[in-house]
Every structure is written in C-alpha cells, then in structure tokens.
Scaffold this active site. Structure first.
Site, PDB file in Angstrom:
ATOM      1  N   SER A   1      22.320 -27.717  23.596  1.00 37.98           N
ATOM      2  CA  SER A   1      22.228 -26.828  24.756  1.00 37.98           C
ATOM      3  C   SER A   1      23.532 -26.058  24.864  1.00 37.98           C
ATOM      4  O   SER A   1      24.553 -26.473  24.285  1.00 37.98           O
ATOM      5  CB  SER A   1      22.039 -27.674  26.023  1.00 37.98           C
ATOM      6  OG  SER A   1      22.269 -26.907  27.191  1.00 37.98           O
TER       7      SER A   1
ATOM      8  N   TYR B   1      22.998 -35.127  31.823  1.00 39.40           N
ATOM      9  CA  TYR B   1      22.518 -34.134  30.845  1.00 39.40           C
ATOM     10  C   TYR B   1      23.712 -33.498  30.133  1.00 39.40           C
ATOM     11  O   TYR B   1      23.731 -33.392  28.905  1.00 39.40           O
ATOM     12  CB  TYR B   1      21.696 -33.071  31.579  1.00 39.40           C
ATOM     13  CG  TYR B   1      21.022 -32.066  30.669  1.00 39.40           C
ATOM     14  CD1 TYR B   1      19.798 -32.350  30.072  1.00 39.40           C
ATOM     15  CD2 TYR B   1      21.607 -30.824  30.417  1.00 39.40           C
ATOM     16  CE1 TYR B   1      19.175 -31.420  29.244  1.00 39.40           C
ATOM     17  CE2 TYR B   1      20.991 -29.886  29.596  1.00 39.40           C
ATOM     18  CZ  TYR B   1      19.773 -30.191  29.019  1.00 39.40           C
ATOM     19  OH  TYR B   1      19.158 -29.273  28.198  1.00 39.40           O
TER      20      TYR B   1
HETATM   21  P1  NAD Z   1      10.026 -29.850  27.746  1.00 40.21           P
HETATM   22  O1  NAD Z   1      10.097 -30.667  28.968  1.00 40.21           O
HETATM   23  O2  NAD Z   1       8.914 -28.888  27.554  1.00 40.21           O
HETATM   24  O3  NAD Z   1      10.074 -30.756  26.443  1.00 40.21           O
HETATM   25  C1  NAD Z   1      10.674 -32.005  26.371  1.00 40.21           C
HETATM   26  C2  NAD Z   1       9.884 -32.845  25.409  1.00 40.21           C
HETATM   27  O4  NAD Z   1      10.518 -34.125  25.268  1.00 40.21           O
HETATM   28  C3  NAD Z   1       8.455 -33.125  25.908  1.00 40.21           C
HETATM   29  O5  NAD Z   1       7.548 -32.993  24.821  1.00 40.21           O
HETATM   30  C4  NAD Z   1       8.517 -34.577  26.372  1.00 40.21           C
HETATM   31  O6  NAD Z   1       7.283 -35.251  26.280  1.00 40.21           O
HETATM   32  C5  NAD Z   1       9.515 -35.124  25.377  1.00 40.21           C
HETATM   33  N1  NAD Z   1      10.121 -36.389  25.796  1.00 40.21           N
HETATM   34  C6  NAD Z   1      10.754 -36.661  26.966  1.00 40.21           C
HETATM   35  N2  NAD Z   1      11.150 -37.941  26.978  1.00 40.21           N
HETATM   36  C7  NAD Z   1      10.757 -38.486  25.792  1.00 40.21           C
HETATM   37  C8  NAD Z   1      10.874 -39.764  25.218  1.00 40.21           C
HETATM   38  N3  NAD Z   1      11.464 -40.761  25.875  1.00 40.21           N
HETATM   39  N4  NAD Z   1      10.371 -39.966  23.983  1.00 40.21           N
HETATM   40  C9  NAD Z   1       9.751 -38.966  23.314  1.00 40.21           C
HETATM   41  N5  NAD Z   1       9.601 -37.728  23.803  1.00 40.21           N
HETATM   42  C10 NAD Z   1      10.112 -37.496  25.034  1.00 40.21           C
HETATM   43  O7  NAD Z   1      11.448 -29.085  27.685  1.00 40.21           O
HETATM   44  P2  NAD Z   1      12.107 -28.142  26.600  1.00 40.21           P
HETATM   45  O8  NAD Z   1      12.813 -27.112  27.364  1.00 40.21           O
HETATM   46  O9  NAD Z   1      11.158 -27.754  25.534  1.00 40.21           O
HETATM   47  O10 NAD Z   1      13.222 -29.119  26.004  1.00 40.21           O
HETATM   48  C11 NAD Z   1      13.331 -29.445  24.635  1.00 40.21           C
HETATM   49  C12 NAD Z   1      14.799 -29.659  24.285  1.00 40.21           C
HETATM   50  O11 NAD Z   1      15.507 -28.430  24.461  1.00 40.21           O
HETATM   51  C13 NAD Z   1      15.498 -30.686  25.173  1.00 40.21           C
HETATM   52  O12 NAD Z   1      16.342 -31.496  24.380  1.00 40.21           O
HETATM   53  C14 NAD Z   1      16.322 -29.823  26.111  1.00 40.21           C
HETATM   54  O13 NAD Z   1      17.450 -30.471  26.593  1.00 40.21           O
HETATM   55  C15 NAD Z   1      16.675 -28.669  25.203  1.00 40.21           C
HETATM   56  N6  NAD Z   1      17.065 -27.460  25.927  1.00 40.21           N
HETATM   57  C16 NAD Z   1      16.179 -26.774  26.708  1.00 40.21           C
HETATM   58  C17 NAD Z   1      16.615 -25.632  27.375  1.00 40.21           C
HETATM   59  C18 NAD Z   1      15.693 -24.829  28.253  1.00 40.21           C
HETATM   60  O14 NAD Z   1      16.179 -23.888  28.923  1.00 40.21           O
HETATM   61  N7  NAD Z   1      14.408 -25.096  28.298  1.00 40.21           N
HETATM   62  C19 NAD Z   1      17.944 -25.204  27.264  1.00 40.21           C
HETATM   63  C20 NAD Z   1      18.810 -25.926  26.471  1.00 40.21           C
HETATM   64  C21 NAD Z   1      18.362 -27.040  25.804  1.00 40.21           C
END
Ligand code: NAD
Length: 269
Positions: free
Chosen positions: A152, A165
């Site tokens: 991130s 986080y």
């Molecule tokens: P999201 O909530 O759509 O996806 C998260 C995924 O992780 C989901 O499929 C969920 O089922 C899975 N998950 C959660 N806990 C779990 C566990 N214990 N075991 C297995 N799977 C698990 O959110 P996203 O935005 O797609 O996030 C994906 C990654 O991107 C994350 O690591 C997040 O920190 C990172 N990220 C997202 C953003 C953003 O703006 N959306 C920004 C920076 C980083």
C-alpha cells in the site's frame, strides 16, 4: 507478457477487488490460477468464471487451469495445506501473490489487542507464512519463482486511525526486501506493489458517495482513484520475465499519491 504462459499462480484473497482482478489478468496471460478463498468455495466462483471467460472465452475447452483453494491466511495450518494442495493439483507453484488484507478503524489508543493481532496476522504474518511455504517448495524442486506482495502507499506513509494496517504494510517493505535479498541468488524474485486509493469493496465507505469520493480524489495528483485492473497490470508485469532483473522493490501504483498533492503548487517562501 513474456514468461507467464503455463506458470502456476496462487493468489490469496482472490474473491474480490484487487485479488480478483489479479487472478483474471494472470489467467488472461496464460497462467493456471489457484484462487484462494477464506471460508466457502462460492466466494471464489465469480473470479473463476470471469478468469476463464477472459482467458479463453470457452470454459469447456480452456487451456488455463483453475483451482479454488480454501485457506484463512491467519492460520498457519491452512496455509501449509493450501500450498500443498496447489503443488499437488498443478504439479508446482511458480508465482505467489500475497493479496489478502483487512483493516479496522479506531483511534490508536483504543485499538484492542485482539483487533491489532487479527490485522497483523492476516496482512503481515499471513503474507510471510505463504511466502515461507512457497519458498520451501521452490527450493525443494530447485525452480525459480516469483513472490509479489500487495502492499500500500501506507508502506511509507502513516495512516491515522489505522495503526495495525499501517504497521502491517510498513512491515511488508522489509518482508519484500529481506526475502528478495536472501533468495536472489536462488532465482526467487520478491517484489511488491503499493496501490493508492483503489475502487474495491474495501473502500465502500466512499466509492458510492460522490462527495466523499471527490474529497479522496482531490488528494491524488492524477485526480482519480485507481482501478483493480490497473493494479493487476503492474502485478502481471512484475510476475513476468519482463521484470526479470527487478527484485526487492515496491512499485507504487497510485496516480502520483506518494508525490503528495500539496506539492502541486509551490508553497515555500
Ligand atoms: P477487498 O476487501 O476487496 O479484498 C480483500 C480480500 O482478502 C478479500 O477477497 C477477502 O476475502 C480476503 N481476505 C480477508 N481476510 C482473509 C483471510 N484471513 N484469509 C484469506 N483471505 C482473506 O479489498 P482490496 O482493496 O481488493 O484489497 C486487496 C489488497 O490490496 C489488500 O492487501 C489491501 O490492503 C491492498 N490495498 C488496497 C487498497 C485500496 O484502496 N483498495 C489500497 C492499498 C492497498
């Protein structure tokens, strides 16, 4: 992209958002994809269908293999079993994408220990354990491999109200660097992407509210949030042989967010 066709990839948390887009993109590039879900296989059904449709159009005769694999990445035993299952079903594992992530909001002085531990266990310890099991496999079969951590912008910028986080993503920087350094000579590349604000379910609080979305986007030099597909494109590049000489890096995919929008205008005396 060069070097992806026929590779076996495991994507954690691939049931929605960025993980889902990565699974779809890697399948489109010809990878066999293991789609990790936390609890129920139905969670992963959409990802599988879209990935196979995008990669071959005809699911019946698709050259790309897909596998739905259960695993709560906060549980060590789940991770060991998940990696073993992928290796057994696909014959090997070449690409690991540590994408699963969660966040909880609270002033730092009020965060419960249980909440803190849960976020670290999923985002950081889970990523490390998945990497550990993947590296064990790669070394046992003497094959090169790629690990990509979904970090991130908060890898390098603090995030108030999200202390666990921030710590998990800050830790990911050294997870990436240390593993990259330790296994570079053995043909294992380890990199990360650092998404900025991305349109995914994680950001439900602002993506459907035009006013809140405008506030978020006002801080982004490119003036808009990113898409999951834009994150997946960077992952595909880093996983491919186009990035054969890149290891230990975090590629920020953030519309310029880490350039700090406040510096768009000169405010120094
Ligand atoms: P999201 O909530 O759509 O996806 C998260 C995924 O992780 C989901 O499929 C969920 O089922 C899975 N998950 C959660 N806990 C779990 C566990 N214990 N075991 C297995 N799977 C698990 O959110 P996203 O935005 O797609 O996030 C994906 C990654 O991107 C994350 O690591 C997040 O920190 C990172 N990220 C997202 C953003 C953003 O703006 N959306 C920004 C920076 C980083």
């Amino acid at each position: 992209m060069i070097g992806l066709k026929g590779k076996n990839a495991l994507i954690t948390g691939a049931t929605s958002g960025i993980g889902q887009a990565i699974a779809i993109r890697l399948a489109k590039e010809g990878c066999n994809i293991a789609i990790n879900y936390r609890s129920y296989p139905e969670e992963a059904a959409d990802t599988e269908e879209m990935a196979l449709q995008k990669s071959c159009g005809n699911i019946e005769n698709c050259g790309v293999k897909s596998l739905l694999v259960q695993g709560d990445v906060s549980q060590e035993s789940d991770i060991v079993e998940m990696v073993n299952t992928v290796v057994k079903e696909f014959g090997s594992l070449d690409i690991l994408v540590n994408n699963a992530g969660i966040q909880t909001e609270s002033p730092s002085h009020e965060v419960t220990t249980a909440d803190f531990d849960r976020v670290i266990a999923v985002n950081l310890r889970g990523a490390y354990l998945c990497a550990r099991e993947t590296i064990k496999h790669l070394l046992s079969v003497n094959r090169p491999g790629v690990i990509i951590n979904i970090s991130s912008i908060h890898e390098i910028i603090g995030r108030l109200l999200y202390i666990s986080y921030s710590i998990s993503k800050g830790g990911m920087e050294n997870l990436t660097k240390t593993l990259a350094l330790e296994y570079a000579s053995l043909g294992i590349r380890v990199n990360a992407i650092g998404p900025g604000a991305t349109i995914t379910p994680m950001n439900q609080a602002w993506i459907d509210d035009p006013e809140k979305k405008a506030i978020v986007e006002s801080h982004i030099p490119m003036g808009r949030a990113g898409s999951s597909e834009e994150m997946a494109a960077a992952v595909a590049f880093l996983a491919s042989d186009e990035a054969a000489y890149i290891t230990g890096q975090t590629l920020f995919v953030d519309g310029g967010l880490t350039l700090y929008a406040d510096f768009r205008e000169s405010w120094s005396a």
